[in-house]
Structure formats: C-alpha cells, structure tokens
Design an enzyme around this catalytic site. Sequence first.
Site, PDB file in Angstrom:
ATOM      1  N   LYS A  61       5.579   5.819  -0.435  1.00 23.63           N
ATOM      2  CA  LYS A  61       4.702   4.778  -0.979  1.00 23.63           C
ATOM      3  C   LYS A  61       3.634   5.444  -1.836  1.00 23.63           C
ATOM      4  O   LYS A  61       2.993   6.400  -1.392  1.00 23.63           O
ATOM      5  CB  LYS A  61       4.051   3.980   0.156  1.00 23.63           C
ATOM      6  CG  LYS A  61       3.238   2.797  -0.362  1.00 23.63           C
ATOM      7  CD  LYS A  61       2.713   1.924   0.760  1.00 23.63           C
ATOM      8  CE  LYS A  61       1.419   2.423   1.367  1.00 23.63           C
ATOM      9  NZ  LYS A  61       0.320   2.583   0.406  1.00 23.63           N
ATOM     10  N   HIS A  63       0.246   5.118  -4.749  1.00 26.15           N
ATOM     11  CA  HIS A  63      -0.792   4.388  -5.495  1.00 26.15           C
ATOM     12  C   HIS A  63      -0.948   5.196  -6.778  1.00 26.15           C
ATOM     13  O   HIS A  63      -1.836   6.049  -6.884  1.00 26.15           O
ATOM     14  CB  HIS A  63      -2.118   4.365  -4.733  1.00 26.15           C
ATOM     15  CG  HIS A  63      -2.184   3.378  -3.618  1.00 26.15           C
ATOM     16  ND1 HIS A  63      -2.003   2.019  -3.811  1.00 26.15           N
ATOM     17  CD2 HIS A  63      -2.435   3.525  -2.297  1.00 26.15           C
ATOM     18  CE1 HIS A  63      -2.141   1.394  -2.654  1.00 26.15           C
ATOM     19  NE2 HIS A  63      -2.389   2.276  -1.716  1.00 26.15           N
ATOM     20  N   LYS A  94       0.126  -4.067  -5.176  1.00 31.39           N
ATOM     21  CA  LYS A  94      -0.585  -5.273  -4.730  1.00 31.39           C
ATOM     22  C   LYS A  94      -0.969  -6.183  -5.898  1.00 31.39           C
ATOM     23  O   LYS A  94      -2.145  -6.526  -6.102  1.00 31.39           O
ATOM     24  CB  LYS A  94      -1.835  -4.918  -3.918  1.00 31.39           C
ATOM     25  CG  LYS A  94      -1.529  -4.197  -2.611  1.00 31.39           C
ATOM     26  CD  LYS A  94      -2.761  -4.050  -1.734  1.00 31.39           C
ATOM     27  CE  LYS A  94      -2.492  -3.345  -0.432  1.00 31.39           C
ATOM     28  NZ  LYS A  94      -2.246  -1.895  -0.555  1.00 31.39           N
ATOM     29  N   PHE A  95       0.026  -6.616  -6.648  1.00 31.32           N
ATOM     30  CA  PHE A  95      -0.201  -7.569  -7.740  1.00 31.32           C
ATOM     31  C   PHE A  95      -0.854  -8.835  -7.185  1.00 31.32           C
ATOM     32  O   PHE A  95      -0.568  -9.246  -6.055  1.00 31.32           O
ATOM     33  CB  PHE A  95       1.133  -7.939  -8.391  1.00 31.32           C
ATOM     34  CG  PHE A  95       1.789  -6.802  -9.117  1.00 31.32           C
ATOM     35  CD1 PHE A  95       1.353  -6.426 -10.379  1.00 31.32           C
ATOM     36  CD2 PHE A  95       2.849  -6.109  -8.543  1.00 31.32           C
ATOM     37  CE1 PHE A  95       1.966  -5.378 -11.057  1.00 31.32           C
ATOM     38  CE2 PHE A  95       3.469  -5.063  -9.218  1.00 31.32           C
ATOM     39  CZ  PHE A  95       3.028  -4.694 -10.474  1.00 31.32           C
ATOM     40  N   GLY A  99       1.498 -15.374 -13.249  1.00 30.43           N
ATOM     41  CA  GLY A  99       2.839 -14.858 -13.517  1.00 30.43           C
ATOM     42  C   GLY A  99       2.926 -14.040 -14.789  1.00 30.43           C
ATOM     43  O   GLY A  99       3.490 -12.930 -14.805  1.00 30.43           O
ATOM     44  N   ASN A 100       2.382 -14.538 -15.882  1.00 26.93           N
ATOM     45  CA  ASN A 100       2.487 -13.833 -17.165  1.00 26.93           C
ATOM     46  C   ASN A 100       1.801 -12.472 -17.106  1.00 26.93           C
ATOM     47  O   ASN A 100       2.329 -11.475 -17.604  1.00 26.93           O
ATOM     48  CB  ASN A 100       1.867 -14.690 -18.272  1.00 26.93           C
ATOM     49  CG  ASN A 100       2.027 -14.050 -19.636  1.00 26.93           C
ATOM     50  OD1 ASN A 100       3.153 -13.856 -20.100  1.00 26.93           O
ATOM     51  ND2 ASN A 100       0.920 -13.696 -20.260  1.00 26.93           N
ATOM     52  N   TYR A 222      -5.651   1.276  13.325  1.00 32.64           N
ATOM     53  CA  TYR A 222      -4.363   1.938  13.570  1.00 32.64           C
ATOM     54  C   TYR A 222      -3.735   1.509  14.885  1.00 32.64           C
ATOM     55  O   TYR A 222      -4.418   1.332  15.894  1.00 32.64           O
ATOM     56  CB  TYR A 222      -4.540   3.457  13.592  1.00 32.64           C
ATOM     57  CG  TYR A 222      -4.918   4.048  12.252  1.00 32.64           C
ATOM     58  CD1 TYR A 222      -4.034   3.998  11.181  1.00 32.64           C
ATOM     59  CD2 TYR A 222      -6.170   4.640  12.052  1.00 32.64           C
ATOM     60  CE1 TYR A 222      -4.372   4.527   9.949  1.00 32.64           C
ATOM     61  CE2 TYR A 222      -6.513   5.179  10.822  1.00 32.64           C
ATOM     62  CZ  TYR A 222      -5.606   5.120   9.768  1.00 32.64           C
ATOM     63  OH  TYR A 222      -5.950   5.651   8.559  1.00 32.64           O
TER      64      TYR A 222
HETATM   65  O1  S5P Z   1      -2.698  -4.161   5.179  1.00 34.85           O
HETATM   66  C1  S5P Z   1      -2.524  -3.096   4.598  1.00 34.85           C
HETATM   67  C2  S5P Z   1      -1.640  -3.002   3.513  1.00 34.85           C
HETATM   68  C3  S5P Z   1      -1.421  -1.764   2.932  1.00 34.85           C
HETATM   69  S1  S5P Z   1      -0.165  -1.661   1.751  1.00 34.85           S
HETATM   70  N1  S5P Z   1      -3.160  -1.964   5.010  1.00 34.85           N
HETATM   71  C4  S5P Z   1      -2.957  -0.739   4.414  1.00 34.85           C
HETATM   72  O2  S5P Z   1      -3.555   0.242   4.876  1.00 34.85           O
HETATM   73  N2  S5P Z   1      -2.109  -0.630   3.329  1.00 34.85           N
HETATM   74  C5  S5P Z   1      -1.916   0.665   2.627  1.00 34.85           C
HETATM   75  O3  S5P Z   1      -1.350   1.594   3.550  1.00 34.85           O
HETATM   76  C6  S5P Z   1      -3.179   1.308   2.087  1.00 34.85           C
HETATM   77  O4  S5P Z   1      -3.392   0.946   0.735  1.00 34.85           O
HETATM   78  C7  S5P Z   1      -2.896   2.793   2.234  1.00 34.85           C
HETATM   79  O5  S5P Z   1      -2.232   3.279   1.074  1.00 34.85           O
HETATM   80  C8  S5P Z   1      -1.925   2.902   3.394  1.00 34.85           C
HETATM   81  C9  S5P Z   1      -2.557   3.300   4.723  1.00 34.85           C
HETATM   82  O6  S5P Z   1      -3.044   4.609   4.668  1.00 34.85           O
HETATM   83  P1  S5P Z   1      -3.607   5.376   5.966  1.00 34.85           P
HETATM   84  O7  S5P Z   1      -4.088   6.671   5.426  1.00 34.85           O
HETATM   85  O8  S5P Z   1      -4.685   4.537   6.561  1.00 34.85           O
HETATM   86  O9  S5P Z   1      -2.413   5.536   6.901  1.00 34.85           O
END
Ligand code: S5P
Length: 276
Positions: A61, A63, A94-95, A99-100, A222
């Site tokens: 994933k 960014h 995260k759009f 739509g356009n 977490y």
């Molecule tokens: O609800 C969310 C959605 C996303 S996509 N919570 C999140 O933390 N994320 C993403 O997951 C966030 O943008 C980051 O890139 C990753 C979590 O990172 P960590 O370092 O906290 O594990």
Amino acid sequence: ASILKQTYSQRAANHTNPAAKALLETIERKRSNLCVSVDVTQKADFLRIIDVVGPYICLVKTHVDVIEDFDYSLVEQLQELSVKHDFQIFEDRKFADIGNTVALQYSSGVYKIAQWSHITNAHPVPGPSIITGLSSVGLPLGRGLLLLAEMSTKGSLAVGSYTEEAVRMARANRDFVIGFIAQRRMDGIGLRDGESSVGEDFLVLTPGVGLDVKGDGMGQQYRTPREVVLESGCDVIIVGRGIYGKDNGANPEAVRAQAERYREEGWKAYQERIGS
Ligand code: S5P
C-alpha cells in the site's frame, strides 16, 4: 459454506473483477494476508523496505504523494519489485470528490495512479457518482476499488447509516467495487427488506493493526491480527509503522523480522478461522 469458512482460493472463484481475483490468488500462493503500508518520504527508503518485505506480503500500500523525490522511474521500480516478489499494488489515494474530478485525479496528473495501481480506494461521502467517475477510468484497465466504510481512528464519523450506505453503494457496483476498508466484515449490513447478501463476497482490508502498541498519539487505534482476522472476519491486515518502525526501516533485518512476524500472525488467525 459461509464466506468466513472459505479459503482464499475458493473465494477467488466468487470474483470476476481481475484485481480481486489476483489479490486472492496471490494471498493463497504466498500464504500471506499481509499488506505493508510504506509511508516514507524518500525513494530510497521506500524501495529498500519493499525489497525486504516483498517475500512476506500479498500487497504493497502506497501514499505516493508523500514521496519528496518522486519521479516516474519510482513507479517502474515498484512494478519491477512487484514482479520479483509477486505482490499487488494498492495506492491509498482516498478519492473524495465529484465523478469528473476523481476521474482526472485517477488517470492524470503527476502520478497517473490508474496506470500502475491494481487497487485504489475512495470515501463514499460524495455518493454513487464517485464510483461512476472512477470506474470510467479503472474498469477498462481491470482495476478494483475499495470503499472506506469505516476508519480506524478515534471519533471516526464513518459509522451507522454512513457505513450502511457505503455497503449499499458497493452492492450496486459489484463489477468495480471489490470490497471495503473497514474494521469488520460487512456481510448483511444495510440490507433492505427482501434483499439478501447470499452470493456476495466483498474483501475487507483492515488498517490499524499492531502487536506492540495500542495507538500513536494522533488518533490511530491498533488491534492485533487475531482480533482483526479471527474475531472480526477481515481478510487482509494492513501494517505500516509496526513493520518499518520509527527510523524509516533503516535496519533491514529488523524490518524483515517484523514482516515475517505479522505474516505468521495473520496467517495463523486465518487458518484458525477456516478451521484447518
Ligand atoms: O481507517 C483507516 C484507513 C486507512 S487506509 N486507517 C488507516 O490508518 N489507514 C491507512 O493505513 C493510513 O493512511 C496509513 O497509511 C496506514 C496505517 O499505518 P500505521 O503506520 O498506523 O500502521
């Protein structure tokens, strides 16, 4: 059998979207439901971390907009690593616009996300037109979309009827919407009278996963791979700082060990879930 008891490879047969199929097949082949989130700002750190964790993951994933020395060669090197280590790519864009506009943001600009990212995601906040916009670009390329039905952060507004509407939007667009970013399975959520979720198989990818700490002091929360995969029925664990640490993955052996640890925890929780 209930989706919760099906193997990832059995579930690959439930999907026609190429990105969903490829992800499920990769998970099974590599025996890994671990996605690593590589949120670092330097190209060299980004590529080094991915080369180290590559063998242990199904998905990277990104960014891409946080990388300070970005140029398009980064995309080519990421694609080479995805072939070398056999993983899929998910740009966490995260759009959230009309739509356009999202069609332009997805196809064009500096990053041309649709060209290289198998999976991307969107906030359902604009309503179904965001899917119309993104699918006009992504569907012909075989891409898949995840809707953010819930978030991992303290005080998230993506709850209740918002989450239900997100699931309804997905149900109405099953060719392109392959699942959700959420904290639990969405099966049966938001069903109207007379509707059934039989035959539905949305993937649930879950961030906010960590084994050593409960939060980050900036709202992140977490849970363990076991809570996420076994207790909440999610399919893929997304782990960032738990793997590359506080030093942008400066110690490759430490990064490798954490990737191995999270892969093992995620896979054990899955095996316990399907009862094998
Ligand atoms: O609800 C969310 C959605 C996303 S996509 N919570 C999140 O933390 N994320 C993403 O997951 C966030 O943008 C980051 O890139 C990753 C979590 O990172 P960590 O370092 O906290 O594990």
